[in-house]
Enzyme design. Structure first.
Site, mmCIF file in Angstrom:
data_model
loop_
_atom_site.group_PDB
_atom_site.id
_atom_site.type_symbol
_atom_site.label_atom_id
_atom_site.label_comp_id
_atom_site.label_asym_id
_atom_site.label_seq_id
_atom_site.Cartn_x
_atom_site.Cartn_y
_atom_site.Cartn_z
ATOM 1 N N ARG A 213 0.845 -1.182 0.000
ATOM 2 C CA ARG A 213 0.000 0.000 0.000
ATOM 3 C C ARG A 213 0.890 1.244 0.000
ATOM 4 O O ARG A 213 2.037 1.197 0.431
ATOM 5 C CB ARG A 213 -0.917 0.012 1.225
ATOM 6 N N LYS A 244 -5.088 20.880 13.526
ATOM 7 C CA LYS A 244 -4.735 22.277 13.427
ATOM 8 C C LYS A 244 -3.399 22.543 14.122
ATOM 9 O O LYS A 244 -3.230 22.270 15.299
ATOM 10 C CB LYS A 244 -5.837 23.137 14.068
ATOM 11 N N HIS A 330 -3.000 3.019 -6.232
ATOM 12 C CA HIS A 330 -3.446 1.697 -5.779
ATOM 13 C C HIS A 330 -3.436 0.686 -6.921
ATOM 14 O O HIS A 330 -3.413 -0.528 -6.682
ATOM 15 C CB HIS A 330 -4.842 1.800 -5.171
ATOM 16 N N ARG A 333 -0.566 -1.716 -6.783
ATOM 17 C CA ARG A 333 -0.811 -2.863 -5.893
ATOM 18 C C ARG A 333 -1.659 -3.914 -6.600
ATOM 19 O O ARG A 333 -1.356 -5.117 -6.550
ATOM 20 C CB ARG A 333 -1.493 -2.358 -4.621
ATOM 21 N N HIS A 356 -3.953 -9.369 2.906
ATOM 22 C CA HIS A 356 -5.402 -9.523 3.054
ATOM 23 C C HIS A 356 -5.711 -10.441 4.235
ATOM 24 O O HIS A 356 -4.932 -11.347 4.543
ATOM 25 C CB HIS A 356 -6.014 -10.118 1.789
ATOM 26 N N TYR A 366 -10.044 -10.390 -7.059
ATOM 27 C CA TYR A 366 -9.396 -10.689 -8.344
ATOM 28 C C TYR A 366 -10.078 -11.863 -9.046
ATOM 29 O O TYR A 366 -9.427 -12.715 -9.630
ATOM 30 C CB TYR A 366 -7.905 -10.972 -8.118
#
Length: 392
Positions: A213, A244, A330, A333, A356, A366
């Site tokens: 990543r 801030k 990404h 990856r 994963h 995939y």
């Protein structure tokens, strides 16, 4: 002898341990003017420290006059407490996400409502208003916004303000699985030619052949490289604070706190060696201005951490210049995973390399690649059957 007054002062409290192992704190916020009975409140926590912090916050608000009876508190008022006492322990990126969801969506719609007056139907209407026919947010975004509200109401339930979470069992739009956008093997040469002379060449090259990543490769340290085993270990992620006045960088644990080892190709290891040589030259050139306090592999010319947006936008400009503008960081990856599967890696190995949680998630992400693998497998089986002469 005068009798001792046992009446407790408003703002006083005590902490005890329960039989179930949890801790509880009790405090008095005042007295009912009609009955004269004390208004007692109980708070719970997993540790004594957690209860003590909640108790101090409650009694302090009583002392300075800002205390509100829990059952009269609004969603907006509890949200402010929730961000301080519950969300403050989460990562900076998660805090920013919760703050944004509250500010843009939840508080404008529900902020003035009392927590105890919220109903399931009201929360369901809010959820429905986020998607199609309302704000038009994508289903995944609707789930993210609603998740913030659900977590807030869960915390209110733990704090004994709510009896139940009225956000339970709400209907949300279905999130469809989108196909991972990956640079294919056929496009790989074009991409490598594109980045060959780029200042971030080693970073992009290593990422497409390791599958890390973006936050992981930016947080990669020299101590994470195992030169003897041709591998690296993903131990940290680089994250920038966006509060801030504080935009410093920090290293946090990887997703799900899981470290993983990735065995690299020889050329990828050679790329790391070249990056080390490049960085040594930069260090000599920077002299006393060099400051790589995290010992990062990829830095700017002064050793400082690379900004996520700077690297991302740089890559996007490169990709648009050659007609590959649909790709993102990404995608590198995704490309690693796709190329690995196309070249015969088993799904468990790819899952481990990507970090994963399950092999089923990798298969789902995939699926289009696994279909191709199955067709290749069927073709090989056909060759075997034909060679056996088993079919008349």
């Amino acid at each position: 002898m005068a009798r001792k007054n046992k009446k407790r002062e408003a703002g006083s409290g005590s902490i005890t341990k329960r039989k179930d192992g949890r801790w509880q704190g009790q405090y008095v916020s005042g007295y009912d003017p009609e009955t004269g009975k004390p208004r007692r409140h109980t708070i719970y926590g997993q540790t004594q420290k957690e209860v003590a912090e909640k108790l101090r916050a409650a009694t302090s608000s009583i002392d300075n006059g800002t205390f509100q009876e829990p059952r009269k508190i609004t969603v907006a008022e509890y949200a402010a407490e929730y961000m301080t006492t519950h969300v403050a322990t989460l990562t900076d990126s998660t805090q920013r996400s919760y703050e944004k969801n509250l500010r843009l969506h939840i508080l404008p719609a529900l902020g003035t409502r009392r927590l105890t007056d919220l109903t399931h139907r009201e929360v369901q209407r809010f959820a429905s208003s986020l998607g199609a026919g309302g704000k038009g947010l994508a289903p995944k975004t609707v789930h993210t916004v609603f998740g913030t509200l659900h977590a807030l109401l869960t915390a209110a339930q733990r704090d004994e303000i709510l009896q139940r979470n009225v956000a339970d069992f709400c209907s949300l739009p279905r999130v469809t699985q989108t196909r991972a956008k990956a640079i294919t093997s056929a496009e790989l040469n074009q991409f490598l030619d594109l980045i060959r002379k780029d200042e971030f060449y080693y970073l992009f090259f290593l990422d497409i052949f390791s599958g890390m990543r973006q936050s992981e490769i930016l947080g990669l340290r020299w101590a994470d490289i195992d030169w003897n085993r041709n591998s690296l270990v993903v131990r940290k992620q680089l994250q920038q604070k966006c509060k801030k006045g504080d935009y410093s960088y920090t290293l946090i644990d990887p997703k799900e706190n899981k470290q993983r080892r990735i065995v690299l190709a020889d050329t990828a290891m050679l790329t790391l060696q070249k990056q080390r040589t490049k960085q040594q030259r930069q260090r000599l050139a920077a002299g006393p201005l060099w400051n790589n306090s995290f010992d990062l592999v990829f830095t700017n010319e002064y050793g400082r951490a690379l900004n996520h947006q700077t690297v991302y936008k740089h890559l996007k400009r490169l990709l648009r210049s050659c007609g590959m503008g649909d790709y993102t960081f990404h995608s590198l990856r995704h490309s690693f995973a796709t190329i690995s599967l196309e070249n015969g890696d088993d799904i468990k190995t790819v899952q481990t390399n990507l970090g994963h949680s399950t092999a089923s998630f990798t298969l789902k992400t995939y699926a289009h690649v696994s279909d191709q693998m199955q067709r290749s497998s069927a073709a090989r089986m056909e060759e075997l059957i034909s060679s056996l002469g088993a079919v008349n």
